[in-house]
Design a protein around this motif. Structure first.
Motif, mmCIF file in Angstrom:
data_model
loop_
_atom_site.group_PDB
_atom_site.id
_atom_site.type_symbol
_atom_site.label_atom_id
_atom_site.label_comp_id
_atom_site.label_asym_id
_atom_site.label_seq_id
_atom_site.Cartn_x
_atom_site.Cartn_y
_atom_site.Cartn_z
ATOM 1 N N LEU A 24 -3.657 -17.405 -19.954
ATOM 2 C CA LEU A 24 -3.701 -18.814 -19.575
ATOM 3 C C LEU A 24 -4.960 -19.078 -18.772
ATOM 4 O O LEU A 24 -5.404 -18.236 -17.999
ATOM 5 C CB LEU A 24 -2.471 -19.138 -18.721
ATOM 6 N N ALA A 25 -5.531 -20.263 -18.964
ATOM 7 C CA ALA A 25 -6.675 -20.706 -18.168
ATOM 8 C C ALA A 25 -6.578 -22.216 -18.013
ATOM 9 O O ALA A 25 -5.914 -22.901 -18.801
ATOM 10 C CB ALA A 25 -7.982 -20.322 -18.841
ATOM 11 N N THR A 26 -7.234 -22.758 -17.007
ATOM 12 C CA THR A 26 -7.252 -24.206 -16.809
ATOM 13 C C THR A 26 -8.685 -24.697 -16.670
ATOM 14 O O THR A 26 -9.584 -23.949 -16.277
ATOM 15 C CB THR A 26 -6.470 -24.629 -15.551
ATOM 16 N N THR A 27 -8.888 -25.951 -17.031
ATOM 17 C CA THR A 27 -10.151 -26.636 -16.780
ATOM 18 C C THR A 27 -9.818 -27.940 -16.067
ATOM 19 O O THR A 27 -8.814 -28.584 -16.374
ATOM 20 C CB THR A 27 -10.927 -26.908 -18.085
ATOM 21 N N PRO A 28 -10.635 -28.344 -15.096
ATOM 22 C CA PRO A 28 -10.364 -29.540 -14.314
ATOM 23 C C PRO A 28 -10.852 -30.825 -14.992
ATOM 24 O O PRO A 28 -11.636 -30.794 -15.924
ATOM 25 C CB PRO A 28 -11.133 -29.291 -13.023
ATOM 26 N N THR A 29 -10.361 -31.937 -14.499
ATOM 27 C CA THR A 29 -10.820 -33.297 -14.766
ATOM 28 C C THR A 29 -11.036 -33.608 -16.231
ATOM 29 O O THR A 29 -12.169 -33.543 -16.693
ATOM 30 C CB THR A 29 -12.102 -33.592 -13.968
ATOM 31 N N PRO A 30 -10.079 -33.983 -16.993
ATOM 32 C CA PRO A 30 -8.675 -33.975 -16.620
ATOM 33 C C PRO A 30 -8.122 -32.551 -16.699
ATOM 34 O O PRO A 30 -8.653 -31.713 -17.429
ATOM 35 C CB PRO A 30 -8.007 -34.858 -17.667
ATOM 36 N N THR A 31 -7.055 -32.311 -15.979
ATOM 37 C CA THR A 31 -6.471 -30.975 -15.970
ATOM 38 C C THR A 31 -5.990 -30.616 -17.367
ATOM 39 O O THR A 31 -5.189 -31.330 -17.965
ATOM 40 C CB THR A 31 -5.300 -30.892 -14.982
#
Length: 69
Positions: A24-31
């Motif tokens: 799993l990974a996330t990127t910001p703006t938008p989440t």
């Protein structure tokens, strides 16, 4: 759409060679949440927190319904 650099393995991955797990990974703006199978790192699913939360809720409660054929 950007692809994240910082993938984290699931705590349920276990030992061994480490190539049989969910990452799993996330990127910001938008989440945005990215999910991938470690054996196929070039293919990943992208979603946002709300739909993923609903999916996990239905999995945990067993209320997904009848699968489409």
């Amino acid at each position: 759409m950007s692809t994240p650099d910082n993938w984290q393995k699931s705590s349920f991955s276990g030992g061994g060679d480490g190539n049989n797990c969910l990452e799993l990974a996330t990127t910001p703006t938008p989440t945005t949440i990215h999910l991938r199978e470690s054996e196929e790192p070039t293919t990943h699913l992208t979603t946002t927190p709300t739909p993923l939360s609903h999916l996990l809720h239905h999995i945990k409660t067993g209320s997904l319904g009848t699968p489409l054929v």
